[in-house]
Write a protein that holds these residues in place. Structure first.
Motif, short mmCIF file in Angstrom:
data_model
loop_
_atom_site.label_atom_id
_atom_site.label_comp_id
_atom_site.label_asym_id
_atom_site.label_seq_id
_atom_site.Cartn_x
_atom_site.Cartn_y
_atom_site.Cartn_z
N UNK A 7 12.75 96.52 84.35
CA UNK A 7 13.93 96.42 83.47
C UNK A 7 14.37 94.93 83.65
N UNK A 8 14.82 94.20 84.96
CA UNK A 8 15.25 93.02 85.32
C UNK A 8 14.18 91.94 84.81
N UNK A 9 13.16 92.39 84.90
CA UNK A 9 12.07 91.25 84.47
C UNK A 9 12.32 91.24 83.01
N UNK A 10 12.42 92.11 82.22
CA UNK A 10 12.39 92.10 80.68
C UNK A 10 13.52 91.31 80.53
N UNK A 11 14.74 91.54 81.28
CA UNK A 11 16.01 90.67 81.02
C UNK A 11 15.78 89.31 81.19
N UNK A 12 14.97 88.83 82.26
CA UNK A 12 14.77 87.44 82.53
C UNK A 12 13.79 86.88 81.28
N UNK A 33 6.16 87.31 74.50
CA UNK A 33 6.21 87.80 76.17
C UNK A 33 7.30 88.73 76.43
N UNK A 34 8.35 88.12 75.90
CA UNK A 34 9.65 89.00 75.98
C UNK A 34 9.58 90.24 75.38
N UNK A 35 8.94 90.59 74.22
CA UNK A 35 8.94 91.68 73.55
C UNK A 35 8.07 92.60 74.22
N UNK A 36 6.89 92.09 74.74
CA UNK A 36 5.92 92.85 75.62
C UNK A 36 6.41 93.12 76.93
N UNK A 37 7.17 92.44 77.55
CA UNK A 37 7.99 92.59 78.66
C UNK A 37 8.96 93.96 78.43
N UNK A 38 9.53 94.08 77.28
CA UNK A 38 10.49 95.03 77.16
C UNK A 38 9.58 96.53 76.92
N UNK A 39 8.44 96.23 76.13
CA UNK A 39 7.76 97.63 76.01
C UNK A 39 7.18 98.12 77.16
N UNK A 40 6.62 97.28 78.33
CA UNK A 40 6.17 97.34 79.46
C UNK A 40 7.46 98.12 80.54
N UNK A 41 8.50 97.51 80.12
CA UNK A 41 9.74 98.01 81.25
C UNK A 41 9.91 99.47 80.72
N UNK A 47 2.69 95.35 89.19
CA UNK A 47 3.21 96.64 88.62
C UNK A 47 2.01 97.57 88.58
N UNK A 48 2.22 98.67 89.24
CA UNK A 48 0.87 99.55 89.31
C UNK A 48 0.93 100.72 88.47
N UNK A 49 0.05 101.26 87.99
CA UNK A 49 -0.21 102.56 87.41
C UNK A 49 -1.32 103.32 87.68
N UNK A 52 9.47 84.76 86.30
CA UNK A 52 10.75 83.98 85.77
C UNK A 52 10.58 84.17 84.39
N UNK A 53 9.29 84.34 83.59
CA UNK A 53 9.26 84.37 81.98
C UNK A 53 8.82 85.68 81.69
N UNK A 54 8.04 86.54 82.48
CA UNK A 54 7.77 87.80 82.22
C UNK A 54 6.34 87.91 81.47
#
Length: 329
Positions: A97-102, A250-258, A280-282, A296-298
């Motif tokens: 979530x924090x990474x998506x904000x960045x 990249x920001x949109x993808x980071x939001x989905x991943x979050x 990040x592990x699954x 820094x950029x997600x």
């Protein structure tokens, strides 16, 4: 061969001898090197490598090294399977979530921009029906032209061992080639497909979710059903093999991943190109998928899949790497 590899390395924003945290766009000199590399020679037939979920290359490697010694070639080939990435000790995990904000903050600057095409270094397991599998390292650059044609070049190289011969698969038999050997070079005619992943990805999370769903579920007419985490990771890999994402994508993808279920932060890693990232592990039955992202950029830097349980009948041990991809700008 060697000259072409040198051009490719000059175009790489993170060369072996250079700073290890750069992932910015190519400068004008690097762009010229790539254009020269992609345009100078005629197309070559493409070899397709079969991937397999097994690892038993020890005998093949030993035989090849022995053959090299007997023929007078004393430089050992870069054939060793990569070890799983290790989380740096005492590193603090960064919540997605924090990474998506960045990433959203970084996207407000408006650059870099989305670009069709990709530059990826990969390690994957290749096998034939009657031979032990081997790890195949290669680098692939795909560039699109103004007329919607595109050129793809695939080079056998392992940046962990610059200058060393590389083990490849050809005609079902493993063989050793020089570092920088061109495996294929091909120019494709114009394509105007408007279906994902050929069409430009949206730069909002809702639109990108539907786009990625259509990418992995092309047979369905309704793509509103949320993606599972394995589907999202598969779709991410497909997306990055076709597009170099801009800051907004990249920001949109980071939001989905979050928002993905079961994708947990584990800490900092240094990827196989020397770049620092957050991991990040699954985990699923028998396998672990690790996503590496720029803190820094997600932006997604890499994706690694490893076995978590042994499969003796295939010669597989827990911790063996199935595949790894590292994407560059």
């Amino acid at each position: 061969m060697a000259d072409e590899l040198e051009l490719l390395r000059r175009a790489n924003p993170v060369p072996v001898e250079g700073p290890h945290y750069g992932d910015g766009p190519l400068d004008h000199t690097a762009e010229r090197h790539l254009d020269r590399l992609l345009r100078e020679r005629p197309p070559a037939p493409r070899r397709r490598t079969r991937l397999a979920w097994s690892l038993a290359a020890t005998a093949v490697v030993a035989a090849l090294v022995s053959a090299l010694l007997l023929t007078g070639q004393t430089t050992a080939p870069a054939v060793a399977a990569p070890r799983p990435l290790v989380v740096l000790a005492d590193s603090a995990p960064l919540p997605l979530q924090r990474l998506a904000e960045r990433a959203a903050q970084a996207a407000s600057a408006g650059s870099p921009a989305l670009r069709k095409g990709t530059h990826v270094q990969s390690w994957s397991l290749g096998m034939s029906e009657d031979k032990p599998p081997i790890t195949l390292p290669e680098e692939r650059v795909v560039r699109w032209n103004a007329d919607d044609s595109h050129t793809e070049i695939v080079v056998a190289t392992d940046p962990r061992h610059p200058g060393r011969p590389v083990l490849v698969e050809g005609g079902g038999e493993p063989r050793v080639v020089d570092d920088g050997h061109v495996l294929s070079r091909r120019t494709y005619p114009p394509s105007w497909s408007d279906a994902p992943p050929e069409s430009p990805p949206p730069h909002d999370a809702v639109g990108l979710s539907a786009y990625l769903a259509e990418t992995v579920r092309p047979y369905l007419s309704d793509h509103s059903e949320p993606l599972t985490t394995p589907e999202l990771l598969d779709a991410t890999e497909t997306l990055l093999d076709h597009w170099t994402l801009g800051a907004r994508e990249s920001a949109a993808l980071a939001r989905l991943l979050a928002d993905a279920e079961g994708l947990r932060p584990v800490g900092r890693v240094t990827d196989r190109l020397g770049r620092g990232g957050q991991a990040y592990v699954y985990e699923t039955a028998g396998a672990r998928r690790m996503l590496i992202m720029d803190p820094a950029t997600g932006a997604v830097l890499g994706l690694e899949t490893t076995f978590t349980t042994a499969e003796p009948e295939y010669g597989v041990k827990a911790g063996d790497v199935v595949s790894y991809s590292a994407w560059m700008r």
